[in-house]
Scaffold this motif. Sequence first.
Motif, mmCIF file in Angstrom:
data_model
loop_
_atom_site.group_PDB
_atom_site.id
_atom_site.type_symbol
_atom_site.label_atom_id
_atom_site.label_comp_id
_atom_site.label_asym_id
_atom_site.label_seq_id
_atom_site.Cartn_x
_atom_site.Cartn_y
_atom_site.Cartn_z
ATOM 1 N N THR A 265 0.859 -1.184 0.000
ATOM 2 C CA THR A 265 0.000 0.000 0.000
ATOM 3 C C THR A 265 0.892 1.229 0.000
ATOM 4 O OG1 THR A 265 -1.767 -1.170 1.161
ATOM 5 C CG2 THR A 265 -1.792 1.240 1.258
ATOM 6 N N GLU A 266 0.705 2.114 -0.971
ATOM 7 C CA GLU A 266 1.705 3.137 -1.259
ATOM 8 C C GLU A 266 2.030 4.020 -0.057
ATOM 9 O OE1 GLU A 266 2.770 6.602 -4.568
ATOM 10 O OE2 GLU A 266 0.899 5.447 -4.709
ATOM 11 N N SER A 267 1.018 4.499 0.661
ATOM 12 C CA SER A 267 1.291 5.444 1.745
ATOM 13 C C SER A 267 1.923 4.777 2.964
ATOM 14 C CB SER A 267 -0.003 6.153 2.160
ATOM 15 O OG SER A 267 -0.929 5.235 2.711
ATOM 16 N N PHE A 268 1.928 3.444 3.013
ATOM 17 C CA PHE A 268 2.522 2.717 4.132
ATOM 18 C C PHE A 268 3.871 2.082 3.764
ATOM 19 C CE2 PHE A 268 -1.908 3.000 5.272
ATOM 20 C CZ PHE A 268 -1.898 3.163 6.644
ATOM 21 N N GLY A 269 4.377 2.377 2.557
ATOM 22 C CA GLY A 269 5.598 1.729 2.110
ATOM 23 C C GLY A 269 6.772 2.672 2.054
ATOM 24 N N SER A 270 7.862 2.178 1.505
ATOM 25 C CA SER A 270 9.121 2.899 1.352
ATOM 26 C C SER A 270 9.667 3.270 2.733
ATOM 27 C CB SER A 270 8.944 4.121 0.460
ATOM 28 O OG SER A 270 10.190 4.657 0.098
ATOM 29 N N PHE A 271 10.476 4.334 2.798
ATOM 30 C CA PHE A 271 11.044 4.761 4.078
ATOM 31 C C PHE A 271 10.281 5.965 4.596
ATOM 32 C CE2 PHE A 271 13.649 7.667 6.503
ATOM 33 C CZ PHE A 271 14.071 6.853 7.540
ATOM 34 N N GLY A 272 10.165 6.048 5.905
ATOM 35 C CA GLY A 272 9.560 7.213 6.529
ATOM 36 C C GLY A 272 9.238 6.941 7.972
ATOM 37 N N THR B 96 -1.546 -5.538 9.036
ATOM 38 C CA THR B 96 -0.651 -4.670 8.266
ATOM 39 C C THR B 96 -0.083 -5.389 7.049
ATOM 40 O OG1 THR B 96 1.148 -5.340 9.748
ATOM 41 C CG2 THR B 96 0.018 -3.266 10.252
ATOM 42 N N ALA B 97 -0.547 -6.612 6.780
ATOM 43 C CA ALA B 97 -0.024 -7.441 5.697
ATOM 44 C C ALA B 97 1.470 -7.677 5.906
ATOM 45 C CB ALA B 97 -0.329 -6.853 4.335
ATOM 46 N N ALA B 98 2.162 -8.181 4.885
ATOM 47 C CA ALA B 98 3.574 -8.520 5.043
ATOM 48 C C ALA B 98 4.494 -7.411 4.578
ATOM 49 C CB ALA B 98 3.890 -9.807 4.285
ATOM 50 N N SER B 99 4.119 -6.706 3.519
ATOM 51 C CA SER B 99 5.032 -5.783 2.852
ATOM 52 C C SER B 99 4.519 -4.362 2.926
ATOM 53 C CB SER B 99 5.214 -6.215 1.383
ATOM 54 O OG SER B 99 6.114 -5.359 0.720
ATOM 55 N N ASN B 100 4.651 -3.755 4.110
ATOM 56 C CA ASN B 100 4.300 -2.345 4.322
ATOM 57 C C ASN B 100 5.239 -1.797 5.388
ATOM 58 O OD1 ASN B 100 1.806 -1.782 2.635
ATOM 59 N ND2 ASN B 100 1.110 -3.574 3.778
ATOM 60 N N SER B 101 6.382 -1.291 4.960
ATOM 61 C CA SER B 101 7.503 -1.055 5.864
ATOM 62 C C SER B 101 7.291 0.079 6.856
ATOM 63 C CB SER B 101 8.781 -0.790 5.054
ATOM 64 O OG SER B 101 8.567 0.225 4.095
ATOM 65 N N ARG B 102 6.360 0.984 6.608
ATOM 66 C CA ARG B 102 6.139 2.083 7.557
ATOM 67 C C ARG B 102 4.978 1.799 8.515
ATOM 68 N NH1 ARG B 102 5.084 7.547 4.782
ATOM 69 N NH2 ARG B 102 4.995 8.128 6.986
ATOM 70 N N ALA B 103 4.365 0.645 8.394
ATOM 71 C CA ALA B 103 3.096 0.404 9.071
ATOM 72 C C ALA B 103 3.248 0.213 10.577
ATOM 73 C CB ALA B 103 2.408 -0.805 8.461
ATOM 74 N N VAL B 104 2.340 0.851 11.302
ATOM 75 C CA VAL B 104 2.034 0.573 12.707
ATOM 76 C C VAL B 104 0.566 0.166 12.728
ATOM 77 C CG1 VAL B 104 1.688 1.602 14.983
ATOM 78 C CG2 VAL B 104 3.718 2.181 13.654
ATOM 79 N N GLY B 105 0.236 -0.924 13.413
ATOM 80 C CA GLY B 105 -1.159 -1.341 13.441
ATOM 81 C C GLY B 105 -2.041 -0.324 14.133
ATOM 82 N N LEU B 106 -1.680 0.030 15.368
ATOM 83 C CA LEU B 106 -2.497 0.931 16.181
ATOM 84 C C LEU B 106 -1.597 1.847 16.980
ATOM 85 C CD1 LEU B 106 -5.237 1.812 17.427
ATOM 86 C CD2 LEU B 106 -4.943 -0.045 19.100
ATOM 87 N N LYS B 107 -1.790 3.154 16.806
ATOM 88 C CA LYS B 107 -1.112 4.160 17.634
ATOM 89 C C LYS B 107 -2.137 4.688 18.621
ATOM 90 C CE LYS B 107 1.455 8.524 17.504
ATOM 91 N NZ LYS B 107 1.946 9.633 16.641
ATOM 92 N N TRP B 108 -1.823 4.521 19.902
ATOM 93 C CA TRP B 108 -2.799 4.843 20.941
ATOM 94 C C TRP B 108 -2.264 5.969 21.829
ATOM 95 C CZ3 TRP B 108 -7.561 3.137 20.550
ATOM 96 C CH2 TRP B 108 -8.450 3.325 21.607
#
Length: 986
Positions: A443-450, A473-485
């Motif tokens: 998913t584009e906004s959750f990928g690459s570096f950041g 978060t699937a397998a390939s989404n390098s910026r992903a956090v499931g839940l920020k609380w």
Amino acid sequence: MILVQQFCFAQNKKQVVKTTQSTSFYQTKLHDGDATYFTSENFKITNDGKTDVSDELQRAINEVKTNYNFGIVFIPEGIYRISRTIYVPTAVRVIGYGLKRPVIVLADNAPGFQQAYPDDKGNAKYMFWFTSSIPKEGQPVPDAGASTFYSAMSNVDLRIGKGNPSAVALRTHFAQHSFISHVDIDAGDGKAGMFDVGNEMEDVRFFGGDYGIYTFKPSPGWQFMMVDTYFEGQRKAAIRSQESGLTIVRMTVKNVPTVLEVNPDFYEKLFIEDSRFENVVGPALVISNENNAYTQVSLRNVDCRNVPILTRFRGSGRQIKGAGSIYRVKTFNHGLQMDSLNAKPIHATNHEIEVLKSLPTPAHKDIPYFPHIKSWANLRSCGAKGDGVTDDTEAIQKAIDRYDAIYVPQGWYRITGTLKLKEKTALIGLNPISTQFILQDNTESFGSFGPPKPMIESSQGGANILTGIGISTAASNSRAVGLKWIAGANSYVNDVKFLGGHGNIARKRPGQEVLSNASHTGNELHWDTQYWSLWITNGGGGTFKNIWTANTFASAGTYISNTSTPGRIYAMSVEHHVRNEVRFKNVSNWKVYALQLEEESKESSNCQPLEIESSENLVFANLYMFRVIRVSTPYPHSIRSWNNRKLEFLNVHNYSQTKYPATVPLFDVNSGMEVRPWEFNRLVIDNPKPRSIELLPGKVVQLAKGFEFADGICQDSKGNVYFSESRARRIYKWSMEANALSLVADFPWEPLSLGVDTKDTLLVVFKYVPKPGYIRNGRHETFPNPPDAAGTSFSGWGNSGFTTKVYSINVDRPEETIRYLLWLPLGKMKDIAKTLNPSNRRRDSGDFLKVSINQFNTCWIAPDLVTIVPQVYDLARSNALIEGYPGKVVYGADEYLKRTFRFTVGPKGHLSEPELFAEKGEFSSAVDDQGNVYIADGQIYVFDPSGKEINVIEMPERPATIVFGGKNNDTLFITGRTGLYALKVK
């Protein structure tokens, strides 16, 4: 409220139990197209208690499992009579609704519920038996076990009719995300309310029976969490148990002979807090294996009335009496205890009992009330599809913006951006495997570096509720956090599963393609490439219950940072991560009950289960740390503690079936002390004094140990030192002021070398590997080797497809400040004050000098706008960075030929005028204030400015990288393979 009752405790007499009516949690029908509704329109039943619904109820449950693989059977208000055992297979939930809870009654004198069953584990026959699958005729019943997930019963009352002495209402040997909640169980003259507990229960009341609960070890050996429970009128004991890890908060027990009896010759790890015992004629607690380290009993704030004997130890007969007719057990501890890290472990029984004049009001519940069900908007009615394909982001966010309370029917809701909750948003699902918010891979906004990008983000300080929903978060989404609380103390997260690798169940629907979450098997390249699954930070707090985070693609299951807002964790299972399970950093005022950590062999053999740093006022009760039977390598410690105050551990279980549990359960980094007992009742950590470190000229001193491969060293203007572990992806700081080590960052990016700009912003050169198939701005990310990679075999043999990049962080707030450094053509740089070049280059083609003086034309620019990092291939292999200043000299190592050269730094940062300085060289060198050069090469060799060898410093282990630091820049810091060392040179 419970009405006043009178009881007679003689076992040959029957008790009359009168209770007020239970309160229905779901007071109206919730519309869900994937659910099965147990109504007369759909099944051949009546709800007046006059017909036997056994066959039809079993058919309803089996249809859910057969058609969907998981899901919900809704039962409306009414009375339902059964006469045989009902089996509930994995991931099926039975949920009642209506102004009153539905009541399921076992008929009087039901066939088979009178005789004994000596071959049955519980010697009983059951109204409801939770199983791993649908039983097959003629075969043994497949009991629930270690892989029975997501099963539940909620908002249904159960009653055992007369003449069923072997009847037990529930058999529940299930595992994660399974539970019983909002259930009253009237066992009458039956045997018990429940046999074999599993995972957790909430708001369950037990009346009558020989026992409310009798149980052996839960599945697969975890603790059992009980929140807001009630027992009354049991004939033998409210609870009989062994090895069940009972973790009890806010339990009331009345009118019984005994509250809890441990089976003879077995241990129990018992924790009870904020509870009350009334009218207990025998000993409240009967404890076996009195002097065994596995026996651990901890009580906190238990109010008692008419409880003359608090505890009896079965073996010795020793008793601990109460204090008057009304008293409070403020503290009670029995087992192996340590009052501090350096205290000798002592087996003891300690208690503090306070006499009271009257019984206090019950403890306040920390689980918030839900908004009234009539206010819940249905997410499907708001336009979301939940088909796993349609992008539902906009529909969900519009619903959040419009409604405070939203019911999320079963479905897999794909999103492509962060969902941001309002102050009072409540998202309510009822099964986290059948109701998920999901990402697709890449998913584009959750990928690459950041920086970290959450799928769901709570409101700041709000009263949010999130329950019954899976987050993938699937397998390939390098910026992903499931839940920020970041919600407040009155917020609530419950029954939330973080999908990714483990705990998956395929989603099937009649006539549709089967969908599945990403499996850890076959996706090894994506392991440990995302941020944390659950991130609680920036003042976040609240209650977190029944959480399972086993996402191998995440860098940690749970990360709690930078908060003093009170928090409670009830029954959290964190498993199967590569490097970290749970981290606490700068956290205070939290209580953690029944935290379970597990390391699997393939992915987790080198995982750190629990990391606690710079935290205070934390309590861990019934903490279980486990390495599975397939693990075949040792690991040094289950808990790493750093710079903590007022931590209390109550009932700790550190274990494995093999000979490879963690070597010690706890290691305190800066004091160097470790806790040896694997099993203990109590440990207190309160600001342990760091090891005394005396730096004397010429003496190498170890500052810290326990690293895998420490390198990348640099220093800031205050003399503090930073270094990293590349494979472990950790960045550390040695503070000159505190004289102690801290963990700065633990991101899913592999750090290669470190430096600082002129304002002490930390710069990190890291390895970036693009995800296969990821498209950014309409193009695939690809990184062919640059021309200067040709002269080193490091770029060959398949070692390609990645690149090096540079990010910056403020070391006091790394997660919020991580930023990618932009690169610019060198010609656009007006002023260069500082350069950071590779400290060593491995050029096995003989072109070391050529690439060293290569006129690079692009660079990364630091936040100070005057420090640059040249964009050169050798950063991918270098172990450290060397600081260069225009017009000054620097030293670089030809690692291949083991030589060190001196260069001059030009005005644009280019190196020139190479001169062979010494026939020594490996990874790193450093220069003192007199111009003497220190070169790491097995030992540390010292040369004067002319290149003459003047000293050899012998090291305890092979040095990797070195740098001068300290307040007066007179201390040489050295990273070895496993330790950090220092040497005062003057």
